[in-house]
Design an enzyme around this catalytic site. Sequence first.
Site, PDB file in Angstrom:
ATOM      1  N   LYS A 186       4.746 -47.076  94.817  1.00  0.00           N
ATOM      2  CA  LYS A 186       4.154 -48.014  93.852  1.00  0.00           C
ATOM      3  C   LYS A 186       4.329 -49.420  94.432  1.00  0.00           C
ATOM      4  O   LYS A 186       5.368 -50.047  94.271  1.00  0.00           O
ATOM      5  CB  LYS A 186       4.882 -47.880  92.507  1.00  0.00           C
ATOM      6  CG  LYS A 186       4.027 -48.094  91.277  1.00  0.00           C
ATOM      7  CD  LYS A 186       3.566 -49.491  91.033  1.00  0.00           C
ATOM      8  CE  LYS A 186       4.590 -50.533  90.808  1.00  0.00           C
ATOM      9  NZ  LYS A 186       4.083 -51.896  91.091  1.00  0.00           N
ATOM     10  N   PRO A 187       3.295 -49.899  95.155  1.00  0.00           N
ATOM     11  CA  PRO A 187       3.404 -51.258  95.694  1.00  0.00           C
ATOM     12  C   PRO A 187       3.289 -52.276  94.564  1.00  0.00           C
ATOM     13  O   PRO A 187       2.945 -51.907  93.437  1.00  0.00           O
ATOM     14  CB  PRO A 187       2.196 -51.374  96.628  1.00  0.00           C
ATOM     15  CG  PRO A 187       1.383 -50.160  96.448  1.00  0.00           C
ATOM     16  CD  PRO A 187       2.006 -49.268  95.428  1.00  0.00           C
ATOM     17  N   GLU A 189       1.768 -54.681  92.022  1.00  0.00           N
ATOM     18  CA  GLU A 189       0.426 -54.672  91.417  1.00  0.00           C
ATOM     19  C   GLU A 189      -0.459 -55.745  92.057  1.00  0.00           C
ATOM     20  O   GLU A 189      -1.683 -55.647  92.015  1.00  0.00           O
ATOM     21  CB  GLU A 189       0.508 -54.892  89.899  1.00  0.00           C
ATOM     22  CG  GLU A 189       1.101 -56.220  89.430  1.00  0.00           C
ATOM     23  CD  GLU A 189       2.641 -56.217  89.408  1.00  0.00           C
ATOM     24  OE1 GLU A 189       3.245 -55.239  89.882  1.00  0.00           O
ATOM     25  OE2 GLU A 189       3.214 -57.207  88.917  1.00  0.00           O
ATOM     26  N   SER A 240      13.069 -57.944  93.596  1.00  0.00           N
ATOM     27  CA  SER A 240      13.981 -58.984  93.116  1.00  0.00           C
ATOM     28  C   SER A 240      15.248 -58.371  92.510  1.00  0.00           C
ATOM     29  O   SER A 240      15.222 -57.232  92.010  1.00  0.00           O
ATOM     30  CB  SER A 240      13.273 -59.837  92.070  1.00  0.00           C
ATOM     31  OG  SER A 240      12.982 -59.049  90.941  1.00  0.00           O
ATOM     32  N   GLU A 261      17.050 -52.657  97.751  1.00  0.00           N
ATOM     33  CA  GLU A 261      16.894 -53.699  98.787  1.00  0.00           C
ATOM     34  C   GLU A 261      16.442 -54.948  98.056  1.00  0.00           C
ATOM     35  O   GLU A 261      15.264 -55.068  97.704  1.00  0.00           O
ATOM     36  CB  GLU A 261      15.835 -53.275  99.820  1.00  0.00           C
ATOM     37  CG  GLU A 261      16.197 -52.057 100.645  1.00  0.00           C
ATOM     38  CD  GLU A 261      17.226 -52.344 101.733  1.00  0.00           C
ATOM     39  OE1 GLU A 261      17.730 -53.483 101.804  1.00  0.00           O
ATOM     40  OE2 GLU A 261      17.531 -51.421 102.495  1.00  0.00           O
ATOM     41  N   CYS A 295      12.964 -62.075 102.333  1.00  0.00           N
ATOM     42  CA  CYS A 295      14.276 -61.800 101.729  1.00  0.00           C
ATOM     43  C   CYS A 295      15.407 -62.326 102.601  1.00  0.00           C
ATOM     44  O   CYS A 295      16.458 -62.684 102.096  1.00  0.00           O
ATOM     45  CB  CYS A 295      14.428 -60.299 101.490  1.00  0.00           C
ATOM     46  SG  CYS A 295      14.135 -59.296 102.933  1.00  0.00           S
ATOM     47  N   LYS A 341       2.939 -67.567  89.516  1.00  0.00           N
ATOM     48  CA  LYS A 341       4.285 -67.480  88.917  1.00  0.00           C
ATOM     49  C   LYS A 341       5.335 -67.967  89.940  1.00  0.00           C
ATOM     50  O   LYS A 341       6.223 -68.754  89.615  1.00  0.00           O
ATOM     51  CB  LYS A 341       4.538 -66.021  88.511  1.00  0.00           C
ATOM     52  CG  LYS A 341       5.783 -65.823  87.713  1.00  0.00           C
ATOM     53  CD  LYS A 341       5.857 -64.384  87.217  1.00  0.00           C
ATOM     54  CE  LYS A 341       7.288 -64.024  86.888  1.00  0.00           C
ATOM     55  NZ  LYS A 341       7.668 -62.695  87.229  1.00  0.00           N
ATOM     56  N   GLU A 393      18.005 -67.525  94.500  1.00  0.00           N
ATOM     57  CA  GLU A 393      16.912 -67.365  95.457  1.00  0.00           C
ATOM     58  C   GLU A 393      15.709 -68.187  94.984  1.00  0.00           C
ATOM     59  O   GLU A 393      15.281 -68.056  93.834  1.00  0.00           O
ATOM     60  CB  GLU A 393      16.541 -65.883  95.515  1.00  0.00           C
ATOM     61  CG  GLU A 393      15.628 -65.538  96.670  1.00  0.00           C
ATOM     62  CD  GLU A 393      15.334 -64.040  96.748  1.00  0.00           C
ATOM     63  OE1 GLU A 393      15.135 -63.412  95.697  1.00  0.00           O
ATOM     64  OE2 GLU A 393      15.274 -63.524  97.876  1.00  0.00           O
TER      65      GLU A 393
HETATM   66  P1  NAD Z   1       9.712 -57.860  91.747  1.00  0.00           P
HETATM   67  O1  NAD Z   1      11.073 -57.373  91.481  1.00  0.00           O
HETATM   68  O2  NAD Z   1       9.054 -58.730  90.734  1.00  0.00           O
HETATM   69  O3  NAD Z   1       8.703 -56.629  91.956  1.00  0.00           O
HETATM   70  C1  NAD Z   1       8.957 -55.634  92.909  1.00  0.00           C
HETATM   71  C2  NAD Z   1       8.296 -54.343  92.489  1.00  0.00           C
HETATM   72  O4  NAD Z   1       8.897 -53.888  91.281  1.00  0.00           O
HETATM   73  C3  NAD Z   1       6.800 -54.452  92.197  1.00  0.00           C
HETATM   74  O5  NAD Z   1       6.161 -53.311  92.713  1.00  0.00           O
HETATM   75  C4  NAD Z   1       6.741 -54.451  90.691  1.00  0.00           C
HETATM   76  O6  NAD Z   1       5.525 -53.955  90.167  1.00  0.00           O
HETATM   77  C5  NAD Z   1       7.897 -53.513  90.362  1.00  0.00           C
HETATM   78  N1  NAD Z   1       8.441 -53.642  89.011  1.00  0.00           N
HETATM   79  C6  NAD Z   1       8.551 -54.768  88.269  1.00  0.00           C
HETATM   80  N2  NAD Z   1       9.119 -54.476  87.071  1.00  0.00           N
HETATM   81  C7  NAD Z   1       9.359 -53.146  87.060  1.00  0.00           C
HETATM   82  C8  NAD Z   1       9.921 -52.243  86.106  1.00  0.00           C
HETATM   83  N3  NAD Z   1      10.354 -52.664  84.904  1.00  0.00           N
HETATM   84  N4  NAD Z   1      10.015 -50.943  86.427  1.00  0.00           N
HETATM   85  C9  NAD Z   1       9.579 -50.490  87.631  1.00  0.00           C
HETATM   86  N5  NAD Z   1       9.046 -51.297  88.579  1.00  0.00           N
HETATM   87  C10 NAD Z   1       8.954 -52.609  88.305  1.00  0.00           C
HETATM   88  O7  NAD Z   1       9.774 -58.567  93.167  1.00  0.00           O
HETATM   89  P2  NAD Z   1       8.637 -59.422  93.868  1.00  0.00           P
HETATM   90  O8  NAD Z   1       8.532 -60.735  93.172  1.00  0.00           O
HETATM   91  O9  NAD Z   1       7.428 -58.569  94.030  1.00  0.00           O
HETATM   92  O10 NAD Z   1       9.256 -59.617  95.341  1.00  0.00           O
HETATM   93  C11 NAD Z   1      10.114 -60.648  95.714  1.00  0.00           C
HETATM   94  C12 NAD Z   1      11.550 -60.169  95.795  1.00  0.00           C
HETATM   95  O11 NAD Z   1      11.674 -59.072  96.695  1.00  0.00           O
HETATM   96  C13 NAD Z   1      12.501 -61.225  96.326  1.00  0.00           C
HETATM   97  O12 NAD Z   1      13.659 -61.249  95.537  1.00  0.00           O
HETATM   98  C14 NAD Z   1      12.832 -60.733  97.727  1.00  0.00           C
HETATM   99  O13 NAD Z   1      14.065 -61.202  98.232  1.00  0.00           O
HETATM  100  C15 NAD Z   1      12.810 -59.262  97.533  1.00  0.00           C
HETATM  101  N6  NAD Z   1      12.627 -58.549  98.805  1.00  0.00           N
HETATM  102  C16 NAD Z   1      13.693 -57.849  99.321  1.00  0.00           C
HETATM  103  C17 NAD Z   1      13.561 -57.194 100.558  1.00  0.00           C
HETATM  104  C18 NAD Z   1      14.712 -56.436 101.156  1.00  0.00           C
HETATM  105  O14 NAD Z   1      14.464 -55.586 102.002  1.00  0.00           O
HETATM  106  N7  NAD Z   1      15.953 -56.719 100.786  1.00  0.00           N
HETATM  107  C19 NAD Z   1      12.333 -57.241 101.229  1.00  0.00           C
HETATM  108  C20 NAD Z   1      11.278 -57.942 100.672  1.00  0.00           C
HETATM  109  C21 NAD Z   1      11.436 -58.596  99.449  1.00  0.00           C
END
Ligand code: NAD
Length: 504
Positions: A186-187, A189, A240, A261, A295, A341, A393
Amino acid sequence: MKADYQRIIQSYWDNTTSIPSFVNGQFVYGTGEEVVIHDAHTGLERLSYPDADEAIIATADAASAEAGKAWWSLTAQVRGQIMQRIGAKIRENLEDLALVECYSANKPIRDAKVEVLKVAEMFEYYAGWTDKLHGEVIPVPTSHLNYVKYEPLGTVLQITPWNAPIFTCGWQLAPAIAAGNAVILKPSELTPVSSLLVAVLADEAGVPKGLINVIAGYGHTAGQMAIKQAKIRKIVFVGSPATGKRIAVSAAEQGIPCVLELGGKSANIVFDDADLELAAKGAQAAIFSGAGQSCVSGSRLLVQESIYDRFCEAVAQASKQFIIGDPSDAQTQIGPIHNLKQYQHVNHMLTVAQQEGAVLLENGHPGVDKSEGYYVAPSLLKGANNMACAQEEIFGPVVVAIPFKDEDDAIAIANDSKFGLAGAVWTKDVGRAHRVADQVKAGTFWINSYKTIHVSSPFGGYGESGYGRSSGLEALREYSEVKSVWVETARTPAANFGYSANLE
Ligand code: NAD
């Protein structure tokens, strides 16, 4: 399938097609609420598509269970050959994939091309592992032959973010299928397309239908449905910290283990004996490349007091040379913030820091027109040591520069963080470099370098940066069950079956 692939790509140019999910080897359109995607370069709406629904999750669940069995019934060599073909297909489709990634992730096209090639490399690397995942024989102190074997988990759910969609797709898909699993991915959205295209290419390369299912939709709807309704054996979440904690709770309720992660606030430490020209370049690359949406960004720049002002000035001035603008322009080095956002969050953090007294050393880049698009100029904050911007962050091109006295002080400041994803030290003193690397609590650490990671080396975080590991052999272990098999070999087996207590 090729026509569908072209149609999905075309959606980024004419907004006449919607975005489907890819389940059981087929494109299926959702029926949920519309997901609207904007173009970060202009701020205008680019396209929209309906969220995935329950029927899509049910199809992915059933298909992945069957496909997983079919995949594991192939020989390890055949699985490796198919994975090699996936890598080759990704290379053949480099231009398409890079353009889609550029448009959907708002990544400079030059960075997008590099990331697509890295994804090909991930499948090729793990292709080489499929026939080397042998077990072990343990010299147990009984008359048994005891061997340990690694087995697939079953169906794994992967949830990935918008900042590096194709990279995180390959980073997780390749080890998962190399270890014999089926995947529901699930990438974000906001960026489902490059992952969909990788799944289509894997299908063309010969994976069983349903081995890789990509769900286009929201996390709180489709993601949660997958956690609660599908027979998931593990969740690997990249995103996140706040969402990570929510996923861990949902997973625990279902009794499913997770790998998380998450984000970071990595310390990039510069001593006064470093090659300062190189360290300044490293400091810029650490935070400003990808507009800070990485990240592992070096978002805390720790600089020794004796060179603090001079070094900060050099970093801020040099960052004015970056070419910032339209990600599809081949010259562009830094693109916009990915979405509204996130853009508002970065600006909010910058505004609050300045209201609290932080000094913004350089903002106002010649190439940044704030009237349109989600652009933020590379920014360096001084005097913000104890503020939220030095702890939370920001995920944008904003670095907080903090002075330190000596080695102990640098280590203490570096470790004064709830996160522990990455870090770096710049010094010519080899002993000190290793001492600092030893003591900073982070999953990845660089000495006189920054940001290099590779699929062959383990990656993951300490503390609130998450747990479990991706990439390298460690990822294969995360994606495997371990089975210990005991075979009695004695002519006259012990009546107590190896227990010291007499069971009779
Ligand atoms: P996010 O947490 O908002 O979303 C990530 C994923 O989670 C999305 O696919 C989203 O649809 C899904 N999601 C959101 N709410 C959910 C729920 N209630 N249940 C199930 N899935 C849900 O993160 P973002 O804003 O897309 O990405 C940025 C964050 O990702 C930053 O904090 C960054 O540091 C982190 N990140 C970490 C790594 C790593 O390997 N450590 C790599 C890349 C990004």
